[in-house]
Scaffold this active site. Sequence first.
Site, mmCIF file in Angstrom:
data_model
loop_
_atom_site.group_PDB
_atom_site.id
_atom_site.type_symbol
_atom_site.label_atom_id
_atom_site.label_comp_id
_atom_site.label_asym_id
_atom_site.label_seq_id
_atom_site.Cartn_x
_atom_site.Cartn_y
_atom_site.Cartn_z
ATOM 1 N N LYS A 173 0.841 -1.199 0.000
ATOM 2 C CA LYS A 173 0.000 0.000 0.000
ATOM 3 C C LYS A 173 0.879 1.252 0.000
ATOM 4 O O LYS A 173 1.695 1.447 0.896
ATOM 5 C CB LYS A 173 -0.936 -0.009 1.209
ATOM 6 C CG LYS A 173 -1.888 -1.200 1.217
ATOM 7 C CD LYS A 173 -2.796 -1.221 2.435
ATOM 8 C CE LYS A 173 -2.042 -1.459 3.719
ATOM 9 N NZ LYS A 173 -2.941 -1.785 4.863
ATOM 10 N N THR A 206 -7.974 10.641 7.543
ATOM 11 C CA THR A 206 -7.582 9.401 6.874
ATOM 12 C C THR A 206 -7.366 8.260 7.866
ATOM 13 O O THR A 206 -6.719 7.266 7.553
ATOM 14 C CB THR A 206 -6.292 9.621 6.075
ATOM 15 O OG1 THR A 206 -5.261 10.070 6.977
ATOM 16 C CG2 THR A 206 -6.492 10.652 4.983
ATOM 17 N N GLY A 208 -7.471 5.029 9.708
ATOM 18 C CA GLY A 208 -7.965 3.682 9.422
ATOM 19 C C GLY A 208 -8.126 3.344 7.967
ATOM 20 O O GLY A 208 -8.792 2.369 7.631
ATOM 21 N N THR A 209 -7.499 4.107 7.067
ATOM 22 C CA THR A 209 -7.677 3.825 5.638
ATOM 23 C C THR A 209 -7.094 2.473 5.251
ATOM 24 O O THR A 209 -7.672 1.746 4.440
ATOM 25 C CB THR A 209 -7.038 4.935 4.784
ATOM 26 O OG1 THR A 209 -5.710 5.191 5.256
ATOM 27 C CG2 THR A 209 -7.843 6.213 4.844
ATOM 28 N N GLY A 210 -5.935 2.117 5.818
ATOM 29 C CA GLY A 210 -5.340 0.822 5.494
ATOM 30 C C GLY A 210 -6.189 -0.332 5.973
ATOM 31 O O GLY A 210 -6.365 -1.334 5.259
ATOM 32 N N CYS A 211 -6.741 -0.216 7.171
ATOM 33 C CA CYS A 211 -7.630 -1.249 7.705
ATOM 34 C C CYS A 211 -8.893 -1.369 6.852
ATOM 35 O O CYS A 211 -9.400 -2.463 6.598
ATOM 36 C CB CYS A 211 -8.011 -0.917 9.141
ATOM 37 S SG CYS A 211 -6.634 -0.936 10.296
#
Length: 268
Positions: A173, A206, A208-211
């Site tokens: 990512k 932004t 928690g965008t990866g989760c």
Amino acid sequence: LVRAHRADALVLEVDMCRCAERFLQSISAHQRSAAVVFVHFAHLFGYFNPGIGLIEFLAAELDAVFEDIRPDAVKVGMVASPALIHVIADKLKAYKAEHVVVDPVMVATSGAKLLMDEAIEVLVQELFPLAEVITPNIPELSVLTGAEIADEAAFEQAAKKLAAETEVNVLAKGGHFADDASDLLVLADGEEEKWYRGTRVENPNTHGTGCTLSSAIAANLAKGFDLDESIGRAKSYLFGALLAKMDLGKGNGPVDHGWNLHDDFFEN
């Protein structure tokens, strides 16, 4: 632990609460219901004292899920300790879980440490081999490969190295880059790859965008989409959630997970 289900698809999340909250919101937007039963302390400014939880409780919870409504996909997020990883890996192997997405959550955006040093090797050795895809961000990719990642070329090389060493599909990512938000999928052979180009959205919220992305990938795998299409759909969903520019709380707030409840991601 989060369970999310519909008549024809069920997704299981094994995670600490903050990432599980992102999963709950993301899964709800993909026509799933969810319930959180594993907690630690956090607000929009950071994380505090990640909870370890009771090993026996986690094992019993996983048994209860798999023995009743079997999940069609599993997303593993922040798990913190070797003991928790052992339990999760043992149960996933025992129940022959499918479509496992592992998000190797290690460090929060705030800088808070979310994974014990001694847990990293256990994560790599026990959970990575069970995954259909792992989804490290740039700092996590750096920790896992020992590489310094300052540009796209180094990012690509590190993703290839991790895929080749672990023999697992890697979605690296790239959201930490300043110019865009492109992600790279490298298949388990470490050679075949695909870029998912993304435009950076000017949005201070932004959290928690990866989760959210990894949870949305799991939700689409549960629906029957292949990995490529699941990633593409998840990125489109997250892009829309960022564009909605929800402003919640005083710190780095979450994206709007419910931005498209009555359109493609809900109906299909």
